[in-house]
Structures are given as C-alpha cells and as structure tokens.
Design an enzyme around this catalytic site. Sequence first.
Site, short mmCIF file in Angstrom:
data_model
loop_
_atom_site.label_atom_id
_atom_site.label_comp_id
_atom_site.label_asym_id
_atom_site.label_seq_id
_atom_site.Cartn_x
_atom_site.Cartn_y
_atom_site.Cartn_z
N SER A 149 0.81 -1.18 -0.21
CA SER A 149 -0.03 -0.15 -0.05
C SER A 149 0.83 1.35 -0.10
O SER A 149 1.77 1.63 1.03
CB SER A 149 -0.82 0.13 1.32
N HIS A 161 -1.22 -1.23 -4.36
CA HIS A 161 -2.59 -1.00 -3.37
C HIS A 161 -2.46 0.38 -3.19
O HIS A 161 -1.62 0.97 -2.64
CB HIS A 161 -2.55 -1.89 -2.29
N ASP A 192 -5.02 3.51 -1.80
CA ASP A 192 -6.11 3.75 -0.67
C ASP A 192 -6.64 5.01 -1.21
O ASP A 192 -6.13 6.24 -0.58
CB ASP A 192 -5.43 3.45 0.67
N MET A 196 -9.49 7.84 0.35
CA MET A 196 -9.94 8.11 1.49
C MET A 196 -10.97 9.52 1.20
O MET A 196 -9.84 10.54 1.03
CB MET A 196 -9.41 8.19 2.66
N HIS A 209 -8.47 1.11 -3.85
CA HIS A 209 -9.50 0.75 -2.85
C HIS A 209 -10.19 1.93 -2.49
O HIS A 209 -9.62 2.91 -2.14
CB HIS A 209 -8.55 0.06 -1.66
N MET A 217 -12.24 4.07 -0.42
CA MET A 217 -13.13 4.03 1.01
C MET A 217 -13.67 5.41 0.87
O MET A 217 -13.49 6.45 1.57
CB MET A 217 -11.95 4.24 2.15
N MET A 264 -11.40 -6.39 5.32
CA MET A 264 -10.55 -5.45 5.90
C MET A 264 -10.27 -6.17 7.61
O MET A 264 -11.19 -6.63 7.95
CB MET A 264 -11.22 -4.31 6.42
N ASP A 289 -6.42 -6.85 4.01
CA ASP A 289 -5.88 -5.70 4.05
C ASP A 289 -5.99 -4.76 5.54
O ASP A 289 -7.01 -4.86 6.15
CB ASP A 289 -6.90 -4.56 3.25
C1 DX5 Z 1 -6.48 1.29 5.66
C2 DX5 Z 1 -5.92 1.15 4.57
C3 DX5 Z 1 -4.88 0.03 4.36
C4 DX5 Z 1 -3.64 0.59 4.83
C5 DX5 Z 1 -2.78 -0.91 5.28
O1 DX5 Z 1 -7.41 2.08 5.69
O2 DX5 Z 1 -7.05 0.24 3.53
O3 DX5 Z 1 -4.77 -0.60 3.00
O4 DX5 Z 1 -2.75 1.13 4.05
O5 DX5 Z 1 -1.67 -0.32 6.22
P1 DX5 Z 1 -0.95 -1.40 6.92
O6 DX5 Z 1 -0.49 -2.56 6.36
O7 DX5 Z 1 0.23 -0.61 7.71
O8 DX5 Z 1 -1.87 -1.89 8.00
ZN ZN Z 2 -6.43 -0.53 1.62
#
Ligand code: DX5
Ligand code: ZN
Length: 219
Positions: free
Chosen positions: A9, A32, A34, A36, A65, A67, A138, A176
Amino acid sequence: MTNIKIAPSILSADFTRLGEGVDLIRTADYVHFDVMDGAFVPNISFGIPVLQSVRKATDLFLDVHLMIEKPVRYIDAFAKAGADLLSVHLEADGPAGIREALRAMEANGVKRAVALRPITAARAILPYLEDLDLVLVMTVEPGFGGQSFRMDQLDTIREVRSLIERYHPACELEVDGGVNLETAALAAEAGANVLVAGSAVYGAADIPAQIEALRAACR
Ligand code: DX5
Ligand code: ZN
C-alpha cells in the site's frame, strides 16, 4: 495456499518521492492505492490526479481501494485515471448503488471488487459474488495505516473463502490491514491469496527483501 500475491500500500510511502516508492515495489504483484474521502472514513488521502501519476510510473497492476461514500459517482474517473481494479465498500451505498458501481466497472473494462469493514458479515457478498474478480476483507477499521491486525477477522476470511469456493472459485480474496510477517501466514492459512501491506513493506530497511519475506512466510 500457494501463489500468494503481495500488494504494497503506497499510503505508507514517502509522498515527496512517490516515484521512487513505486519503483521500490516493482517485485510485488499489485500496487494498492487507498482513496479516502474524509466521510466514509475519518481521514483524507489522495485521489484521481495522484493515480494518473502513479499509472505513468509503473506497469504493475493497480488495485484501487475506494473508501468513499457513494463510489458510483467516481468509477469512470478512477478507471480513466488508470485503475486495473476498483473495490467499493458494501457499507458505502445501498444495493442499487453497489450494483451500478459494478456495472460501471465492467463498462470501463476494470476488474470488479467489493470490500468489507470488520462489522460486515461474509454473507453480504452473496448478491454480488458471481460478478466479482476479488473480495477485500479488512482486518483493521479502514482509515489509517499502521494498525494491528484484528484476529477476530480470521473467521470472516474463512467464511468468505468458503463462499468463494462454493459459488465462484476464480474470485480472489484480498486481506488488508495490519499484515506483517506473522499475520501474513495466518491470513493465508485462513484463505487469503492477496495480501496488502503498507507499514510492513515501507517500514522495512530492504523493501524487495521484505516483499519476498512476506511471500515466504505464507509457504
Ligand atoms: C487502511 C488501508 C490499508 C492500509 C494498510 O484503511 O485500507 O490499505 O494502507 O496499512 P498497514 O499495512 O500499515 O496496516
Ligand atoms: Zn486499503
């Protein structure tokens, strides 16, 4: 489980040197990404323009991903920005919105995924499963990197794996949150075949060696 894929990620990368950060994970399987929105989760990360830049920096498979609330609004934009796969959270819209988002992914030729917060039961994937390329489970509450792996999610991983085997064996199962050298093996044993790792990859002194160590931990 054989053939574990590693999906670092880039949320844990150094954003002042993102190109180098992407280059450091070229031995991984997926990138990956992310997204948000500060509404679905209490944090804001990055979005479409950053994805366009990452797309130019790598030929790796881009696993995006989302969110974000009502993700159907942004499927076309993320697909055009270079996503290879988009995952939408089942908690982020009603069933009609999720269906529409999956249709938009198909129309754009990107792979289709749904994601589950820890509160969501495995069986929630059933109405969509036959249309999916991947299910994302998750193992932390989404929003931040660097949290601890929730052991209680191992049951959800097992349940999702058994539904996949029963109804759509080609579908991938991605885990994840909090994946490190110890929890990678547990997630893989429970049925995951794609492992996201942010802090465990970017916090390592030797990133390519850590990617290989995560794979080896699952053998
Ligand atoms: C959290 C993200 C993850 C995050 C994982 O909301 O969706 O992808 O980056 O990070 P680690 O591996 O540090 O938990
Ligand atoms: Zn993620």
